[in-house]
Design an enzyme around this catalytic site. Structure first.
Site, PDB file in Angstrom:
ATOM      1  N   ASP A  71       0.835  -1.200   0.000  1.00 25.48           N
ATOM      2  CA  ASP A  71       0.000   0.000   0.000  1.00 25.48           C
ATOM      3  C   ASP A  71       0.873   1.255   0.000  1.00 25.48           C
ATOM      4  O   ASP A  71       0.611   2.221  -0.720  1.00 25.48           O
ATOM      5  CB  ASP A  71      -0.909  -0.032   1.223  1.00 25.48           C
ATOM      6  CG  ASP A  71      -1.731   1.233   1.368  1.00 25.48           C
ATOM      7  OD1 ASP A  71      -2.499   1.555   0.451  1.00 25.48           O
ATOM      8  OD2 ASP A  71      -1.606   1.916   2.407  1.00 25.48           O
ATOM      9  N   GLU A 119      -2.167  -5.249  -3.499  1.00 21.23           N
ATOM     10  CA  GLU A 119      -1.183  -4.528  -2.690  1.00 21.23           C
ATOM     11  C   GLU A 119      -0.091  -5.463  -2.178  1.00 21.23           C
ATOM     12  O   GLU A 119       1.091  -5.102  -2.139  1.00 21.23           O
ATOM     13  CB  GLU A 119      -1.886  -3.847  -1.518  1.00 21.23           C
ATOM     14  CG  GLU A 119      -2.777  -2.685  -1.935  1.00 21.23           C
ATOM     15  CD  GLU A 119      -3.601  -2.121  -0.794  1.00 21.23           C
ATOM     16  OE1 GLU A 119      -4.073  -0.985  -0.916  1.00 21.23           O
ATOM     17  OE2 GLU A 119      -3.784  -2.816   0.228  1.00 21.23           O
TER      18      GLU A 119
END
Length: 223
Positions: A48, A119
């Site tokens: 992320d 992610e």
């Protein structure tokens, strides 16, 4: 699963990921429902941040927008929905390792799971190959979104905040009314209200998306 399947390895390489070992990629594709010692959550946390930095750098270099506009676009491009859309586009669902119940419940197509896995793959790429290589993967996979209009239109929550201020109203208040379902198939119901004006209620797969949809509905009704 004790090893990464040949099909998944070929799929990762096809989409620009550079594999050295296999353990970290297996971890990146493993959901907690499998009961495995290691799942994708830690890599998701890292990925992320890598995605955010790579996207922010691209926006800085390719846009003359002010900070607020850049932040608005960044939030759209790195959102769970955007990550899930990329994961769907490259066919990630068939490569996720899930427990039987989670798979039967449709977790492989869940926006939350797909976004998390996307992610986590970026996190694995960063660990194995560093930032430059991972940035290249991101710019390739996110190219349709970067070249599109994601985040260019004003975000519904920002629009509602500005509307309330411009009409001398109190700031909008968001309340979580209900959260239901397992983590991979969660449902959030949120109400947004502006004092002495009204409210709107919406349900979505994440609290942030429910707030966004509630704000959009509020603006359609009262804005």
């Amino acid at each position: 699963m004790s090893e990464l399947g040949a099909k998944s390895r070929a799929w990762l390489e096809q989409h620009g990921f550079k594999l050295h070992g296999e353990a970290i990629w297996l971890e990146a594709l493993t959901h907690g429902s499998t009961g495995a010692e290691r799942d994708y959550q830690r890599l998701e946390f890292l990925g992320d941040r890598v995605l955010g930095l790579a996207t922010a750098e691209w926006l800085f270099r390719h846009s003359n927008g002010a900070e607020g506009k850049l932040a608005q676009r960044l939030n759209a491009l790195v959102s769970k929905g955007a990550c899930a859309a990329v994961a769907r586009e490259i066919g990630a669902s068939e490569h996720i390792y899930l427990g039987k119940q989670a798979r039967d419940d449709g977790a492989a197509e869940s926006e939350n799971v797909l976004g998390d896995v996307m992610e986590s793959l970026l996190g694995a790429s960063f660990i194995e190959n560093g930032f430059d290589q991972t940035r290249g993967v991101i710019l390739h996979l996110w190219a349709p979104l970067l070249g599109g209009t994601a985040g260019i239109a004003k975000h519904p929550k920002s629009a509602l905040q500005e509307w309330a201020a411009g009409n001398q109203r109190r700031p909008p208040k968001y309340d979580l009314l209900e959260r239901s379902g397992p983590d991979h198939k969660a449902s959030f119901t949120v109400r947004v209200a502006v004092h002495n004006v009204g409210d709107a209620v919406a349900t979505a797969n994440s609290k942030q998306e429910a707030e966004t949809e509630a704000a959009r509905q509020f603006m359609e009704r009262f804005g």
